[in-house]
Design a protein around this motif. Structure first.
Motif, mmCIF file in Angstrom:
data_model
loop_
_atom_site.group_PDB
_atom_site.id
_atom_site.type_symbol
_atom_site.label_atom_id
_atom_site.label_comp_id
_atom_site.label_asym_id
_atom_site.label_seq_id
_atom_site.Cartn_x
_atom_site.Cartn_y
_atom_site.Cartn_z
ATOM 1 N N GLN A 36 9.631 5.073 14.210
ATOM 2 C CA GLN A 36 9.124 4.642 12.910
ATOM 3 C C GLN A 36 8.868 5.833 11.996
ATOM 4 O O GLN A 36 9.188 5.791 10.803
ATOM 5 N N LEU A 86 10.661 6.562 8.373
ATOM 6 C CA LEU A 86 9.860 6.752 7.157
ATOM 7 C C LEU A 86 10.152 8.098 6.499
ATOM 8 O O LEU A 86 10.252 8.204 5.277
ATOM 9 N N THR A 138 1.667 7.567 3.162
ATOM 10 C CA THR A 138 2.451 6.346 3.405
ATOM 11 C C THR A 138 2.740 6.178 4.884
ATOM 12 O O THR A 138 2.666 5.065 5.425
ATOM 13 N N ASP A 177 1.531 2.996 7.087
ATOM 14 C CA ASP A 177 2.492 2.113 7.760
ATOM 15 C C ASP A 177 2.293 2.087 9.273
ATOM 16 O O ASP A 177 2.373 1.024 9.903
ATOM 17 N N THR A 208 -1.287 0.248 10.016
ATOM 18 C CA THR A 208 -1.309 -1.193 9.719
ATOM 19 C C THR A 208 -0.382 -1.963 10.660
ATOM 20 O O THR A 208 -0.682 -3.105 11.022
ATOM 21 N N GLU A 209 0.694 -1.333 11.102
ATOM 22 C CA GLU A 209 1.569 -2.022 12.076
ATOM 23 C C GLU A 209 0.858 -2.230 13.403
ATOM 24 O O GLU A 209 0.928 -3.306 13.998
ATOM 25 N N ALA A 217 -1.537 -5.578 3.553
ATOM 26 C CA ALA A 217 -0.515 -5.012 4.425
ATOM 27 C C ALA A 217 -0.610 -5.566 5.853
ATOM 28 O O ALA A 217 0.407 -5.889 6.467
#
Length: 367
Positions: A62, A66, A75, A79, A82-83, A130
């Motif tokens: 990931q 990104l 960011t 990401d 929150t995932e 999110a």
């Protein structure tokens, strides 16, 4: 399932794990803890995520994607975290559906915003959108600037975990902020039954700070009070909880479908090796509370913790006597709580810096 943890749950204490990682999620460890260790919720913070990301190759793909897309460090952090929280919410969704208040997973607003009301509100809204799960909780600190942010988030239907509460005085302000938020949400026509909240009352740090001062005072009366302040403080907080959520203002909101904001005992890992390692679990057993534990404390309680009934209700006078004795011994209690809050915010900011540095390192390593 551990009989000791089962007994704790049967006493009305919700057991939440103070840890999360992608490895726990993907290996089934978190699901196993729910099944085998009575875990019904999860709390997180930047330090927890920093450790998970530093020690976990499961984030690399990931991060690589990104970075390739040109994402900056903020960011990437947003990401990744929150995932993990979204996936943990999915694992705990059956618990949320089967219980009134549990099955919740917390994620914290950026700690550097602790003294900025508007930015905290914006961060809470962004995280809530999110994660996009009804069983998420957004952690907002109980700073003076955080209080109106708590009200604003609740008024928008966002469920909140209020963190960094040290004093009963500030806890009362937190409960007021929650009730005000519910009243505003009601005016907007939001279904109050969908909103959840816990108030995270920090425990062990109170003993750490006060014990240090007692040792410095050095009188027999002072040293005899060592290790008593944190539990007394939490017991006074519970008495305040019973008072506020037994009052007329709350009754009107409850009639409209609102849920109580339960006290959550946080920072329950024992710092002083002279004290029992399950002290802040055993001595704070009472219904309608959450105890969020690092895995070390969870395992210690599963091995040798004891549930000897309600250890909190009806003990406010006894707890107040401890505080009266502390003041008599020369402990400046208002200063204690001011120092603890300032240190708490500083530690949260430092943990954010740690997370930023960790993620920057991961971003460099996958290039």
């Amino acid at each position: 399932m551990s009989d000791r943890l089962k007994a704790l749950a049967q006493a009305g204490v919700s057991i939440w794990l103070d840890d999360l990682s992608r490895e726990r999620i993907e290996t089934g460890n978190l699901a196993d803890l729910v099944k085998e260790k009575s875990v019904v919720g999860v709390t997180t913070n930047p330090t927890i995520f920093a450790a998970a990301i530093a020690n976990g190759e499961r984030y690399d793909d990931q991060v690589r994607k990104l970075v390739a897309d040109g994402a900056d460090v903020d960011t990437v952090i947003f990401d990744l975290t929150t995932e993990d929280v979204r996936n943990a919410c999915d694992i705990l969704a059956p618990v949320a559906q089967a219980t009134k208040d549990d099955g919740r997973v917390s994620i914290e607003v950026e700690p550097t915003l602790a003294n900025d009301t508007d930015a905290t509100i914006a961060s809470a809204k962004a995280l809530w959108a999110a994660v996009d799960r009804p069983n998420a909780l957004i952690k907002i600190p109980a700073t003076l600037e955080g209080l109106p942010a708590i009200t604003a988030a609740i008024s928008e239907g966002i469920s909140v975990n209020v963190t960094l509460i040290f004093s009963v005085e500030r806890y009362r302000a937190v409960m007021d902020a929650y009730l005000t938020g519910l009243e505003q949400a009601k005016e907007k026509g939001i279904d109050l039954s969908t909103i959840r909240s816990v108030a995270s009352f920090f425990v062990s740090r109170v003993d750490t700070e006060i014990d240090k001062r007692l040792e410095k005072i050095g009188t027999p009366e002072a040293t005899a009070l060592a290790g008593k302040a944190a539990v007394a403080n939490a017991r006074l907080a519970y008495a305040a909880f019973e008072e506020v959520f037994g009052g007329e203002r709350w009754a009107a909101l409850e009639a409209a479908g609102a849920n109580r904001q339960r006290p959550l005992w946080a920072s329950t890992g024992v710092k002083n090796p002279a004290y029992p390692d399950t002290l802040y679990v055993t001595d704070l057993v009472v219904a309608d509370t959450v105890n969020t534990m690092p895995e070390k404390t969870l395992e210690a309680f599963a091995d040798h913790g004891e549930v000897t009934g309600d250890m909190v209700s009806g003990r406010a006078a006894e707890a107040q006597q401890v505080f009266d004795d502390l003041a008599t011994a020369g402990v400046d209690l208002p200063d204690v709580f001011t120092v603890l809050e300032l240190e708490g915010v500083d530690k949260f900011k430092a943990s954010w810096t740690e997370l930023v540095d960790t993620v920057k390192g991961q971003m460099e390593s996958v290039k």
